[in-house]
Scaffold this active site. Structure first.
Site, PDB file in Angstrom:
ATOM      1  N   SER A  25     -42.423 -74.430  20.635  1.00 30.41           N
ATOM      2  CA  SER A  25     -41.863 -75.760  20.393  1.00 30.41           C
ATOM      3  C   SER A  25     -40.721 -76.099  21.341  1.00 30.41           C
ATOM      4  O   SER A  25     -40.504 -77.276  21.662  1.00 30.41           O
ATOM      5  CB  SER A  25     -41.373 -75.878  18.950  1.00 30.41           C
ATOM      6  OG  SER A  25     -40.405 -74.882  18.655  1.00 30.41           O
ATOM      7  N   ASP A 197     -30.371 -77.254  15.648  1.00 27.84           N
ATOM      8  CA  ASP A 197     -30.600 -76.891  14.252  1.00 27.84           C
ATOM      9  C   ASP A 197     -30.472 -75.391  14.015  1.00 27.84           C
ATOM     10  O   ASP A 197     -30.900 -74.886  12.986  1.00 27.84           O
ATOM     11  CB  ASP A 197     -31.987 -77.367  13.802  1.00 27.84           C
ATOM     12  CG  ASP A 197     -33.104 -76.803  14.693  1.00 27.84           C
ATOM     13  OD1 ASP A 197     -32.817 -75.949  15.564  1.00 27.84           O
ATOM     14  OD2 ASP A 197     -34.267 -77.209  14.517  1.00 27.84           O
ATOM     15  N   HIS A 200     -33.641 -74.677  17.784  1.00 38.04           N
ATOM     16  CA  HIS A 200     -34.069 -75.503  18.920  1.00 38.04           C
ATOM     17  C   HIS A 200     -32.850 -75.985  19.713  1.00 38.04           C
ATOM     18  O   HIS A 200     -31.736 -75.971  19.223  1.00 38.04           O
ATOM     19  CB  HIS A 200     -34.894 -76.683  18.418  1.00 38.04           C
ATOM     20  CG  HIS A 200     -36.136 -76.261  17.693  1.00 38.04           C
ATOM     21  ND1 HIS A 200     -36.182 -76.168  16.315  1.00 38.04           N
ATOM     22  CD2 HIS A 200     -37.353 -75.892  18.150  1.00 38.04           C
ATOM     23  CE1 HIS A 200     -37.399 -75.769  15.959  1.00 38.04           C
ATOM     24  NE2 HIS A 200     -38.128 -75.588  17.056  1.00 38.04           N
TER      25      HIS A 200
END
Length: 250
Positions: A25, A197, A200
């Site tokens: 991601s 967060d 990330h």
């Protein structure tokens, strides 16, 4: 001159080099506003394409299976001037809390090695491959994210560090470059500013990553010639001479 005639007269299509970003991601999100992939693409516009092959949630067990479907032995492989392999944030998930994404440390290293060997087998040499370790984990921030979804904290920074160290060892053994984000980001006493967060990247984290990455590829990639002439160099009366007479602006 008709377009078809021009193409026939000048031969095959203009080769366009590319950089492939392969990861989870953190790579998939890299083309969002201020993302490190978008920043890299901006620095390389008119020199090569930057291709995002990020897959949110993926680990190296899955990544090694799909890599041959993304980069095969073809003209595309020949035109690939750099590949980043950026996994570990999911592999390092705690087995007892997140077994779906967890990959044992030894297997993680073997999977990275397998991917490097595959790229080399299709003539993408080790000097064009860059491994990137997972960034550090800010546990308190990530725990809030987990709790909001009804889960327990499913990662630990110390564990992520073990995977980062394994990534560095694989790069050393395979002869590739490596960007050790886990270590570099923790040179600052408070690395939380690099994370949005806890896991990330924040805007500052994206800027940090692209700066570190660029320092490793600048000499190689910035030296690529600009593709096609600057517009002021195009003869408005005979554009075909400028645009079809030579492919590259040196």
């Amino acid at each position: 001159m008709a377009l078809a005639e021009a193409v026939a007269a000048r031969g095959r299509a203009l080769p366009w080099p590319r950089v492939v970003l392969f990861g989870d991601s953190i790579t998939e999100f890299s083309f969002q506003e201020g993302g490190w992939g978008a920043s890299l693409a901006g620095r390389l516009v008119r020199k090569c394409d930057v291709v995002n092959r990020g897959f949110s949630g993926y680990n190296t067990r899955w990544a090694k299976l799909i890599l041959p479907r993304l980069i095969g032995k073809s003209a595309a492989a020949e035109s690939t001037v750099a590949v980043t392999i950026f996994f570990g944030a999911n592999d390092s998930a705690l087995k007892d809390v997140n077994p779906r994404q967890h990959v044992p440390l030894e297997e993680y290293a073997a999977n990275l090695t397998s991917m490097v060997h595959y790229l080399k087998s299709i003539d993408i040499t080790e000097d064009r491959i860059i491994l990137i370790t997972p960034p550090p984990l800010q546990e308190s921030a990530w725990e809030k994210e987990c709790l909001a979804k009804g889960d327990k904290l499913n990662r630990r920074n110390a564990t992520t560090g073990e995977y980062a160290q394994a990534c560095v060892r694989v790069a050393r053994d395979c002869g590739t470059d490596v960007l050790d984000l886990w270590t570099l980001m923790q040179k600052d006493e408070d690395f939380s500013c690099y994370l949005s967060d806890g896991l990330h990247l924040s805007m500052k984290g994206n800027n940090f990553l692209v700066g570190q990455l660029w320092s490793r590829v600048e000499k190689r990639l910035s030296a690529l010639p600009s593709l096609l002439p600057y517009w002021r160099d195009v003869d408005p009366q005979h554009p075909e001479v400028s645009l079809l007479g030579g492919a590259l602006q040196q």
